[in-house]
Enzyme design. Structure first.
Site, mmCIF file in Angstrom:
data_model
loop_
_atom_site.group_PDB
_atom_site.id
_atom_site.type_symbol
_atom_site.label_atom_id
_atom_site.label_comp_id
_atom_site.label_asym_id
_atom_site.label_seq_id
_atom_site.Cartn_x
_atom_site.Cartn_y
_atom_site.Cartn_z
ATOM 1 N N ASN A 152 0.741 -1.234 -0.036
ATOM 2 C CA ASN A 152 -0.178 -0.203 -0.332
ATOM 3 C C ASN A 152 0.587 0.987 0.149
ATOM 4 O O ASN A 152 0.245 2.422 -0.048
ATOM 5 C CB ASN A 152 -1.161 0.256 1.467
ATOM 6 C CG ASN A 152 0.092 -0.562 2.270
ATOM 7 O OD1 ASN A 152 0.668 -1.318 2.439
ATOM 8 N ND2 ASN A 152 -0.603 0.562 3.442
ATOM 9 N N GLN A 180 -5.364 -4.249 -1.445
ATOM 10 C CA GLN A 180 -4.863 -2.764 -2.000
ATOM 11 C C GLN A 180 -4.840 -3.251 -3.665
ATOM 12 O O GLN A 180 -5.307 -2.735 -5.388
ATOM 13 C CB GLN A 180 -3.486 -2.915 -2.416
ATOM 14 C CG GLN A 180 -3.652 -1.696 -1.238
ATOM 15 C CD GLN A 180 -4.144 -0.373 -1.097
ATOM 16 O OE1 GLN A 180 -4.293 0.501 -1.815
ATOM 17 N NE2 GLN A 180 -4.527 0.294 0.448
ATOM 18 N N HIS A 202 -14.045 -0.090 0.599
ATOM 19 C CA HIS A 202 -13.748 1.416 0.422
ATOM 20 C C HIS A 202 -12.381 2.197 0.102
ATOM 21 O O HIS A 202 -12.283 3.208 -0.170
ATOM 22 C CB HIS A 202 -13.476 1.612 1.793
ATOM 23 C CG HIS A 202 -12.739 1.873 2.883
ATOM 24 N ND1 HIS A 202 -11.605 2.367 3.106
ATOM 25 C CD2 HIS A 202 -12.321 1.144 3.983
ATOM 26 C CE1 HIS A 202 -11.029 2.154 3.976
ATOM 27 N NE2 HIS A 202 -10.862 0.740 4.120
ATOM 28 N N THR A 238 -25.343 -10.149 12.984
ATOM 29 C CA THR A 238 -25.799 -9.691 11.796
ATOM 30 C C THR A 238 -25.046 -8.462 10.353
ATOM 31 O O THR A 238 -24.736 -7.953 10.782
ATOM 32 C CB THR A 238 -27.223 -8.899 12.336
ATOM 33 O OG1 THR A 238 -28.210 -9.605 13.428
ATOM 34 C CG2 THR A 238 -28.599 -8.455 11.270
ATOM 35 N N CYS A 327 2.044 8.497 12.484
ATOM 36 C CA CYS A 327 2.829 9.873 13.796
ATOM 37 C C CYS A 327 2.623 8.759 15.171
ATOM 38 O O CYS A 327 1.775 8.252 15.263
ATOM 39 C CB CYS A 327 1.809 10.840 13.811
ATOM 40 S SG CYS A 327 2.516 11.932 13.375
HETATM 41 N N1 PLP Z 1 -3.879 -4.530 4.792
HETATM 42 C C1 PLP Z 1 -3.718 -3.240 3.246
HETATM 43 C C2 PLP Z 1 -2.500 -3.587 2.543
HETATM 44 C C3 PLP Z 1 -3.963 -1.909 3.615
HETATM 45 O O1 PLP Z 1 -3.782 -0.889 2.285
HETATM 46 C C4 PLP Z 1 -5.464 -1.602 4.289
HETATM 47 C C5 PLP Z 1 -5.818 -0.216 4.212
HETATM 48 O O2 PLP Z 1 -4.966 1.314 4.313
HETATM 49 C C6 PLP Z 1 -5.490 -2.517 5.490
HETATM 50 C C7 PLP Z 1 -5.312 -3.799 4.776
HETATM 51 C C8 PLP Z 1 -6.848 -2.023 6.103
HETATM 52 O O3 PLP Z 1 -8.559 -2.369 5.263
HETATM 53 P P1 PLP Z 1 -9.474 -1.852 6.524
HETATM 54 O O4 PLP Z 1 -9.244 -0.020 5.961
HETATM 55 O O5 PLP Z 1 -10.392 -2.184 5.516
HETATM 56 O O6 PLP Z 1 -9.170 -2.211 7.459
#
Ligand code: PLP
Length: 390
Positions: A152, A180, A202, A238, A327
């Site tokens: 990511n 990703q 999302h 649920t 951070c």
């Molecule tokens: N794994 C990767 C590679 C991600 O980029 C992210 C989110 O940034 C996640 C897991 C976590 O996903 P979520 O925000 O749906 O918990």
């Protein structure tokens, strides 16, 4: 002030069609999918239709898709359950993993005494798969490999087909965090023998609070949230029918538009690389992110000066972008991923920035970013020149 969004690896704006679909489900499909009356069964139909659609694209069976709240939950469930129920005693992972994998592995070490083995990436963020094979063969302990598909932060893509075959040949379970890449790349799990994978709506213009885990039927994985028999007892509670409907709509759009979207995004990414190289002297790109083999949505740059406030300064100019640092206790420090791939000199004297695109990104967004970076960078050149005179 026009707002420019270049942080799509963090989250993406909702597609209008997804919003319409969710509003409809909220209004009309409010039954509990576990209820036997027709309103309940209509809500259940919404879930099962999404499950069928996703399974069809991944070339798996619908029963192998387990709806969850997000990527984090999916990854937690898979790793914890593999330890609790599948007898895993050793986990092979890396410092490039997302926190939800990294912290879960550490917790399994602390609470369950699991042996953790970290594969070391090279300075490009790549792994030596011969080394992985060597580690796989070095122990008889029941092992889970957890390595993400696309990073990511730096966008490196792991050959999960190769890793999955390697794991299979060595009687090892393989989980890949595909958060990703799901809905961004065409994934065929009838060819990639991965045991477990994860998805978060999302990240592809679906809602927050909806995702799924892919759990290979033959794996025998159990759920970690206990209660009712929802999701074939793999995830009690649920179901978030509205969120899952939004996930389904976003998924459907991604499958029909994947080629168009990826071509558009790649065009924007190439433009960004060219403009940054032309206008910001000394700029570098981290990991494999500037190469076509990387994840097309991510470009990680290294600015030739130290500026821990760059994220804030860009935000003040209306540009939302990620600095690639976490951070902690008020101080900004580089992420584990950047610490793994950057030299000490780069970490001390330069500034990483993650630009991440979606099909909504425009060349004018890149122009605005480059202009802002030129403006911010010029202050550093002046300060540097001033300090020479002091
Ligand atoms: N794994 C990767 C590679 C991600 O980029 C992210 C989110 O940034 C996640 C897991 C976590 O996903 P979520 O925000 O749906 O918990």
């Amino acid at each position: 002030m026009e707002r420019i969004y270049l942080d799509n690896a963090a989250t993406t704006p909702l597609d209008d069609e997804v919003i319409d679909c969710m509003v409809n489900v909220m209004k009309f499909n409010y039954g509990n999918p576990s209820s036997t009356h027709s309103l309940g069964q209509e809500a259940k139909t919404v879930l099962e239709e999404v499950r069928r659609k996703i399974a069809e694209s991944l070339k798996v069976t619908p029963g192998e898709i387990v709806f969850t709240s997000c990527g984090t939950e999916s990854n937690n469930m898979i790793i914890k359950s593999a330890v609790n129920y599948l007898g895993v005693e050793r986990i092979i992972t890396s410092a490039l993993e997302h926190k939800c994998v990294a912290e879960t592995c550490l917790e399994m070490k602390k609470l369950k005494g699991i042996e953790l083995v970290y594969l070391r990436p090279d300075s490009n963020g790549d792994f030596d798969l011969n080394k992985l094979e060597e580690v796989l063969k070095s122990s008889d302990k029941k092992t889970l490999v957890t390595l993400m598909h696309a990073n990511n932060e730096i966008g490196n893509i792991l050959d999960i087909e190769k890793v999955a075959h390697l794991c299979k040949a060595n009687n090892t379970l393989f989980h890949s965090d595909t958060v990703q890449t799901m809905a961004h790349l065409d994934l065929d799990f009838s060819k990639i023998p991965v045991d477990f994978a994860s998805c978060s709506a999302h990240k592809f213009h679906g809602p927050k609070g909806a995702g799924f885990a892919f759990v290979r039927k033959s794996s025998g994985l159990k759920g970690i949230i206990t209660g009712g028999p929802q999701e074939r007892s793999l995830r009690a509670g649920t179901e978030n029918v509205t969120g899952i409907a939004g996930l389904g709509k976003a998924w459907e759009i991604s499958q029909t538009k994947m080629e168009d979207y990826s071509n558009h995004i790649l065009d924007i990414k190439h433009y960004a690389i060219q403009q940054l190289q032309e206008k910001i002297s000394g700029i570098k790109f981290n990991g494999r992110s500037a190469e076509d083999e990387s994840l097309y949505t991510v470009l990680n740059v290294l600015l030739p000066y130290k500026n821990p406030l760059i994220g804030l300064q860009l935000d003040m100019k209306g540009i939302a972008i990620s600095q690639g640092s976490a951070c902690s206790s008020g101080a900004s420090k580089p992420s584990m991923v950047l610490m793994s791939v950057l030299s000490e000199d780069d970490l001390d004297n330069k500034t990483p920035l993650r630009i991440s695109f979606s099909h909504y990104s425009k060349k004018s967004d890149i122009d605005a970013l480059v202009e802002a970076l030129e403006e911010i960078g010029s202050q550093f050149v002046i300060e540097k020149a001033d300090s020479l005179h002091r």
